[in-house]
Each structure stands twice: as C-alpha cells, then as structure tokens.
Design an enzyme around this catalytic site. Structure first.
Site, PDB file in Angstrom:
ATOM      1  N   HIS A 122       0.739  -1.006   0.270  1.00  0.00           N
ATOM      2  CA  HIS A 122      -0.027  -0.013  -0.506  1.00  0.00           C
ATOM      3  C   HIS A 122       0.803   1.109   0.320  1.00  0.00           C
ATOM      4  O   HIS A 122       2.569   1.164  -0.244  1.00  0.00           O
ATOM      5  CB  HIS A 122      -1.234   0.195   1.626  1.00  0.00           C
ATOM      6  CG  HIS A 122      -0.481  -0.320   2.476  1.00  0.00           C
ATOM      7  ND1 HIS A 122       0.229   1.099   3.303  1.00  0.00           N
ATOM      8  CD2 HIS A 122      -0.507  -0.941   3.148  1.00  0.00           C
ATOM      9  CE1 HIS A 122       1.017   0.295   4.630  1.00  0.00           C
ATOM     10  NE2 HIS A 122       0.171  -1.012   4.599  1.00  0.00           N
ATOM     11  N   CYS A 133      -5.768  -4.265  21.178  1.00  0.00           N
ATOM     12  CA  CYS A 133      -4.791  -3.832  21.137  1.00  0.00           C
ATOM     13  C   CYS A 133      -4.987  -2.841  20.005  1.00  0.00           C
ATOM     14  O   CYS A 133      -6.192  -2.595  19.205  1.00  0.00           O
ATOM     15  CB  CYS A 133      -3.823  -4.820  20.155  1.00  0.00           C
ATOM     16  SG  CYS A 133      -2.344  -4.415  19.219  1.00  0.00           S
ATOM     17  N   CYS A 185       0.145  -8.639  16.169  1.00  0.00           N
ATOM     18  CA  CYS A 185       1.374  -7.308  16.149  1.00  0.00           C
ATOM     19  C   CYS A 185       1.780  -9.053  16.058  1.00  0.00           C
ATOM     20  O   CYS A 185       3.279  -8.715  15.897  1.00  0.00           O
ATOM     21  CB  CYS A 185       1.796  -7.102  17.343  1.00  0.00           C
ATOM     22  SG  CYS A 185       0.560  -5.753  17.424  1.00  0.00           S
ATOM     23  N   HIS A 238       4.061   1.452   2.189  1.00  0.00           N
ATOM     24  CA  HIS A 238       4.543   0.737   2.316  1.00  0.00           C
ATOM     25  C   HIS A 238       5.809   1.368   0.854  1.00  0.00           C
ATOM     26  O   HIS A 238       6.954   1.754   0.894  1.00  0.00           O
ATOM     27  CB  HIS A 238       4.617  -0.052   1.404  1.00  0.00           C
ATOM     28  CG  HIS A 238       3.777  -1.436   2.151  1.00  0.00           C
ATOM     29  ND1 HIS A 238       2.765  -2.014   1.986  1.00  0.00           N
ATOM     30  CD2 HIS A 238       4.135  -1.707   3.569  1.00  0.00           C
ATOM     31  CE1 HIS A 238       2.291  -2.885   2.954  1.00  0.00           C
ATOM     32  NE2 HIS A 238       3.234  -2.550   3.983  1.00  0.00           N
ATOM     33  N   CYS A 274      -1.037 -10.313  21.088  1.00  0.00           N
ATOM     34  CA  CYS A 274      -1.833  -9.741  20.089  1.00  0.00           C
ATOM     35  C   CYS A 274      -1.458 -10.526  18.745  1.00  0.00           C
ATOM     36  O   CYS A 274      -0.663 -10.877  17.726  1.00  0.00           O
ATOM     37  CB  CYS A 274      -1.960  -8.543  20.153  1.00  0.00           C
ATOM     38  SG  CYS A 274      -2.752  -7.719  18.614  1.00  0.00           S
ATOM     39  N   HIS A 325      -5.079  -3.305  16.264  1.00  0.00           N
ATOM     40  CA  HIS A 325      -6.118  -4.425  15.983  1.00  0.00           C
ATOM     41  C   HIS A 325      -6.616  -4.127  16.676  1.00  0.00           C
ATOM     42  O   HIS A 325      -7.177  -4.667  17.486  1.00  0.00           O
ATOM     43  CB  HIS A 325      -4.702  -5.429  15.854  1.00  0.00           C
ATOM     44  CG  HIS A 325      -3.983  -5.882  15.005  1.00  0.00           C
ATOM     45  ND1 HIS A 325      -2.799  -4.903  15.159  1.00  0.00           N
ATOM     46  CD2 HIS A 325      -3.677  -5.671  13.758  1.00  0.00           C
ATOM     47  CE1 HIS A 325      -1.722  -5.325  14.727  1.00  0.00           C
ATOM     48  NE2 HIS A 325      -2.294  -5.733  13.347  1.00  0.00           N
ATOM     49  N   LYS A 339      -7.496   8.751   9.214  1.00  0.00           N
ATOM     50  CA  LYS A 339      -5.445   7.589   8.922  1.00  0.00           C
ATOM     51  C   LYS A 339      -6.331   6.360   8.197  1.00  0.00           C
ATOM     52  O   LYS A 339      -7.640   6.814   7.719  1.00  0.00           O
ATOM     53  CB  LYS A 339      -6.900   7.298  10.687  1.00  0.00           C
ATOM     54  CG  LYS A 339      -5.607   6.795  11.489  1.00  0.00           C
ATOM     55  CD  LYS A 339      -5.507   5.519  12.682  1.00  0.00           C
ATOM     56  CE  LYS A 339      -4.646   4.859  12.378  1.00  0.00           C
ATOM     57  NZ  LYS A 339      -4.685   3.529  13.425  1.00  0.00           N
ATOM     58  N   LYS A 395      -8.563  -0.373   6.686  1.00  0.00           N
ATOM     59  CA  LYS A 395      -9.404  -1.385   6.030  1.00  0.00           C
ATOM     60  C   LYS A 395     -10.521  -0.843   5.950  1.00  0.00           C
ATOM     61  O   LYS A 395     -11.141  -0.563   4.877  1.00  0.00           O
ATOM     62  CB  LYS A 395      -8.997  -2.969   6.687  1.00  0.00           C
ATOM     63  CG  LYS A 395      -7.639  -3.369   5.878  1.00  0.00           C
ATOM     64  CD  LYS A 395      -7.638  -4.846   6.431  1.00  0.00           C
ATOM     65  CE  LYS A 395      -6.109  -4.996   5.748  1.00  0.00           C
ATOM     66  NZ  LYS A 395      -4.937  -6.109   6.295  1.00  0.00           N
TER      67      LYS A 395
END
Ligand code: ZN
Length: 472
Positions: free
Chosen positions: A18, A145, A131, A21, A128, A148, A294, A297
């Site tokens: 994405h 988390c 992570c 990256h 988690c 997540h 932010k 997804k």
C-alpha cells in the site's frame, strides 16, 4: 563515504503493498540513486524485500486454500511488481523464506545460545496475533490492541526461549550515547534513550506450535520469533548476495516509527551480543493520514500504489509523495490535491519549462550538441546538505526553486526578441542549465531526468511530447 548500504523494512506479506510501504521504499530509492551518482553504482547496495514467516501468514494461507509457500510467493510477487512500477532500483529483493537465510539465522542463534545469551523460561502474557507479539501493559488500551481493535486479545502461557535484553541494554545505551549508531529524527532518539534508560525486560525469541518459520536449531519444537528472523535479513543479505560482504554494517535503515523499537534496541542488542558492527543510522519517518483520515481497512482508504501510478505515472507519483510533507514528521497525503499539484508543478512546471526551451532551440536552427557534451556535472551543495540531513523533500524543493527562477529568467531575457550571437549564447546557457537541473532530478524523478537529457543531447533539438500530460 566509500560505500552506502540502505535498507527498507522487509514488508510482512499478510498485507498487499500500500501507499505506506510505497512511501518508505521511494525514499530509500532516492537515497540509493543519489549515492550511486555520488560514489559510483558499485559502491551502493539497496535492499528491500518481504518478511514471510509466522503464524499469521500460515493462517492467511489456509484461509486462501494455499500452502504457506505458494501464498508468500504470490504476495511477494505483488511487491516486486509494485516496486517495478514505482521505478524502485533495489539491488536485491530479500525473502526470509530463502533457505540460505534460514541457515544463517540458525547459526547466529546457535552462537547466541552457546554464548549464554539465550535461556528457557515460562512466559505468560497477553498476545496480539495481529502484532505477532505479547503486549506490554501500556500497549493495551481498553482491553484491546490499538493497532488491531477488532482482534480479541487472549492470555497465553508457554515455554519460550528468552534473549537477555536486560543485560545488554546498558551496552546499547552506551553505543547510542557515544554515537556508535544514531537514531533520527532527534525526537525519536530522545524517546529511545529514555525508554532504554527505563526498565528493560528480557524478550521471548521463540514460539511453540508455529510450523511456518525457522526452527530453533537445538530444539526443533520451537520456532524462532518472526521479528528476530526478519531483523537478520539486513545482515544475511550481505552474505548471500555475491560480493556484498563489505557492505556490512548498513549505513541507513529506513522505516516508519512504529517499528523503531525493534530496530533501535533489539537489533543493536543482538548485534552487540554477536560482536558485530552496528548499523550507522536508524531513521524512523512519521505516520501520515490520507486526506486528513487515518489509513484503515474499515475506512476503505488503503491505497494501492499501482492505481496512483495509473493516474500520475511513476515519476508523477514519486514527486507527489515525496513533496507531501517533511520527511521524518507526521503528515497528510492530500490525494484530493494531487491533480492540482501535478498540473502546477509537473505539467506546467518542469514540463512547460522543458518544452519552452526545446522549442526556442528548435526555432533558432543552431546546433547545441557540443554544448551538451561540454556540460560539466557539478554537485549542488544545497541539495547535498539536504540529503545529508535526511531531507529528500527539501532537496526536491530546492530543485523546484531552480525551475521557478529559470522560468523567471526566460521571462526577463525575452529570448524571442533576440537573434544572432546573443540568441545563441543565451540558448547555450539554457541548455547547460536544464541539463544541470536534469542531473539534480535523477534520484527523484529518474525517468523524467533521462527524457530531458535525451531531448537536449539529441543531434537536433525538437520540441518534445509533453513530459507530463495535463490532467482534468
Ligand atoms: Zn496488535
């Protein structure tokens, strides 16, 4: 500087490439290209790749009815395709599923075990899966988390191998304080310093019940923790790629700030325990939002860089991302302003300037080949300074100032009113000047730089197709 070794993180293949990256990788590419120009191609090593082990990957493969091997091949390919489209010039693409990597990681782990840096103990904690790590108390917010929020956290207890991070922390602190390695930007360095001066616990470096990974060499029931496996890629690459051994230690590890802790403490501790040299610079850039939101997804604003390449081209996207905000800081990528900026800075900016000069040269009927061939490429001090300060965004801003003042000068010179020797002289100076801008552009917009050089290095200069087509 005699050699320059730059890395991106190796990206975890639970995720397709994405824009996040893409951003880190483009910046790494800029540094690699810049130093190739400075110290020679053979003295630069640019590494990127994919991190392919762990329970999460095995799970994702299962969901897709694939073997983990097939699954990681497929995602890893997607990264390589995306980097090609972005003009990324990595010298090697690292994959942790490489069997040579496995051998090296096992051998360094065995060394750490033999030296007494690893012991077995019971681990109990909140894990988690997102992570791939146990969370510290201050990492759990409202029982979740924060990275997540939809993942249920569970207490886990297992026998693990532990790495003596606590004993090594003072040595890492000493190395950072005495600049045997550096962390940038300085706010990040201060955060790391105060964290290392605090209470550091040993870390678990193995898991049981994880088949997709590298087995602990002396106890195959255990798999090496995916983070430890991944960090070693920077070192392994110098051994498995032919003739790269002398590139260790790395000169620049680039990453986003969420994984700074692994790179600025754990990685150093592992290397110190192995008596290896430390990487020179750890640079953590900030987080960014997309049009003020932010990236997530659930918001559906995860952007595939290939879609943006379709809209703006490779160099267009590189320019728009690099100039979005100051490198290092948090910032916003304003996709909604991309078209306007593209038209202003690329179609009208550099694009217009190049076609204006080419047309003037064409109309003049003079030959500029000897001028082109005589251009002495000099490095630009202000750009060098910006790059030394890890500010590629500033370097590109300097080039755009050069473009703007060039435009102004043409306006003032009014070359269309001149003729004879005076016209020839002024056009010769324009050719020299545009070639020097093209040289400055090479690390940032490599295709555009090559196109400009081809236009003005031609036997006969003619007005070219637009470098950047205007967008609606
Ligand atoms: Zn998490």
């Amino acid at each position: 500087m005699k050699k320059f070794y730059v890395t991106t993180p190796i990206y975890y293949v639970n995720d397709k490439p994405h824009i996040g990256h893409a951003y880190t990788t483009i910046v790494a590419d800029v540094f690699a290209r810049y130093y190739r120009q400075k110290i020679g191609k053979e003295n630069v090593f640019f590494l990127t790749g994919t991190d392919e082990h762990g329970a999460k990957i095995a799970e994702a493969a299962k969901k897709n009815n694939q073997t983990p091997g097939d699954f990681v091949d497929q995602i890893s390919d997607q990264y390589q395709i995306a980097w090609k489209a972005l003009g990324i010039s990595n010298d090697y693409f690292f994959r942790t599923s490489n069997p040579d990597h496995k051998k090296i990681v096992q051998s360094v782990l065995q060394t750490l075990y033999d030296k007494g840096y690893i012991y077995k103990s019971l681990y109990k904690g909140i894990y988690c899966v997102g992570c791939e790590k146990y969370l510290m108390e201050d990492e759990i917010i409202d029982g979740k988390c924060p990275h997540h929020p939809t993942t249920e956290l569970a207490e886990q207890e297992e026998e693990n191998y532990f790495f003596k991070l606590r004993d090594l922390a003072p040595k890492v602190l000493d190395a950072l304080e005495n600049e045997r390695y550096s962390v940038f930007p300085s706010e990040r360095r201060n955060e790391i310093l105060s964290k290392i001066r605090g209470d550091i616990n040993d870390i678990s470096i193995s898991r049981t019940g994880v088949d997709w990974g590298i087995p602990v060499p002396w106890d195959s029931k255990h798999t090496i923790y995916v983070w430890v496996d991944a960090l070693f890629n920077y070192y392994t690459a110098t051994l498995i790629v032919p003739n790269k051994k002398h590139f260790w230690p790395a000169d620049l590890h680039l990453m986003a700030k969420d994984i700074l802790w692994f790179h600025a403490l754990i990685w150093e501790a592992l290397l110190i325990a192995l008596d290896k040299e430390l990487p020179k610079v750890i640079f953590a850039h900030g987080f960014f939002s997309i049009d003020g939101q932010k990236m997530s997804k659930s918001l559906g604003n995860i952007i595939n860089p290939l879609d943006l390449v379709k809209s703006y081209g490779t160099d267009g996207l590189r320019y728009l991302l690099l100039t979005s905000f100051a490198f290092g800081n948090d910032g916003d990528i304003s996709l909604s302003k991309f078209t306007k900026k593209y038209n202003a800075d690329l179609a009208n900016g550099i694009g217009n300037l190049v076609s204006r000069i080419a047309r003037l040269c064409e109309q003049s009927g003079y030959n500029f080949l000897s001028v082109f061939e005589g251009v002495v490429v000099e490095s630009d001090e202000s750009i060098d300074k910006a790059m030394l300060e890890y500010r590629p965004d500033e370097a590109i801003r300097i080039i755009w100032n050069q473009i703007q003042s060039f435009d102004k000068d043409i306006h003032n010179d009014q070359p269309w009113t001149l003729n004879g020797e005076k016209l020839q002289q002024i056009l010769e100076s324009y050719v020299q000047r545009i070639i020097s801008i093209a040289n400055n552009l090479k690390p940032f917009l490599p295709n555009t730089a090559e196109k400009i050089i081809a236009i003005f290095g031609a036997e006969k200069i003619v007005k070219p197709e637009p470098l950047f087509e205007r967008k609606k």
